[in-house]
Design a protein around this motif. Structure first.
Motif: not given
Length: 332
Positions: A22, A124, A126, A155, A176, A178, A218, A310
């Motif tokens: 990211y 994407q 979030d 996310t 994704i 996290m 991530a 990230y």
């Protein structure tokens, strides 16, 4: 204008998940060391935060904020635009405005990508949605996917995996996960690291094999300090790290990763009062090893997935080597 080409070599290794990063800072500008890290890590993919969408309480409408500025650097390949949207936006947004928000969001993405000659294949989003905002958020995603004709990603937090039938599964192509920020911030100096700790993670990850979306992962490569005064957290700082806190003229050790201000002073415009406690929560190669081993044990290694770190913009380049990311991604 400088054109940046990010090369990929080890991503071709079928035994290892591709490595990506990211980039979350508003000003996109990669230095020589960052470019070299990407090349050496075998990474040809960046997920760049293009803008945030927040709710304007004064004018009662959503608005874009912190729109990315490319500063003359143009990525050459494999860029996925990311937009962050506050949960409040979807709690406040009326049904008639959902399609309009999707249209305007896509228009801004299109303008930014065309200006930089970015041929993107996916978007994407979030957003940490809740039960109150789920219907509006999912409607937004459906509209954005339909009008963009792109692959859509969202996310996913750990609690949204464990309670997927309650929180809902977003109408996207991929999620994704996290795998960080899994614990509550605590003023207790002895409380576990809230960025990652295996105890909190263990309460969620057994549900992963049953999650109904394909998942990329991530992982955290960031740290922060909690400023604690009178037993309460008054601020969280990403720019105050071990280098600052190890200055014995200003701080004295008060426990593991805990420091006490020896006097009152300003640093970087931040006021620090005598006796303030700073609790350092950080990640390093050992943290990533532990997280990757714990997580990968609950994932099907036959499923192709990307490992996204990230984040690159504020990455402490002295703390990681390119081989670190190759080794971590190899767990998956």
């Amino acid at each position: 204008m400088l054109f940046l080409t990010i090369y990929c070599s080890s991503c071709k290794n079928n035994d290892q998940a591709p490595t990506a990063f990211y980039y979350w800072k508003q000003n996109f500008a990669l230095g020589t060391k960052q470019v070299q890290l990407l090349k050496n890590a075998g990474c040809n993919k960046l997920y760049i935060r293009f803008f945030d969408i927040k709710w304007d309480t004064k004018n009662n409408r959503p608005y874009p904020e912190a729109i990315v500025n490319f500063n003359g650097l143009t990525p050459a390949q494999n860029i996925t635009p990311v937009i962050f949207i506050t949960n409040q936006t979807f709690e406040k947004l009326d049904k008639d405005s959902i399609n309009s928000l999707a249209i305007k969001s896509l228009a801004l993405i299109e303008r930014l990508t065309k200006n930089q000659h970015i041929a993107y294949q996916a978007i994407q989003v979030d957003c940490d949605w809740t039960m109150r905002s789920k219907e509006s958020y999912f409607s937004f995603l459906s509209t954005l996917k339909a009008i963009s004709k792109k692959k859509l990603e969202a996310t996913i937090r750990l609690h949204q995996v464990k309670y997927q039938f309650k929180t809902g599964i977003p109408p996207v192509d991929r999620g994704i996960l996290m795998f960080y920020n899994m614990g509550k911030l605590s003023p207790d100096p002895a409380a576990p690291n809230s960025i990652y700790n295996p105890g909190d993670a263990a309460t969620y990850i057994s549900s992963l094999p049953r999650y109904l979306l394909p998942l990329d992962i991530a992982l955290p490569v960031f740290s922060w300090s909690l400023q604690i005064r009178d037993g309460k957290i008054i601020q969280v700082y990403g720019k105050i790290g071990s280098a600052e806190l190890s200055n014995t003229a200003k701080f004295t050790p008060a426990g593991k990763m805990v420091y006490r201000a020896a006097s009152s002073f300003f640093t970087g415009g931040i006021y620090i009062k005598t006796g303030d406690i700073f609790k350092l929560e950080q990640t390093d190669k050992n943290t990533l090893d532990q997280a990757a081993q714990q997580l990968s044990a609950h994932l099907n290694k036959k499923h192709k997935r990307t490992i996204i770190y990230y984040e690159l913009g504020n990455l402490n380049l002295s703390a990681y080597k390119a081989t670190d990311f190759k080794e971590i991604s190899a767990y998956f």
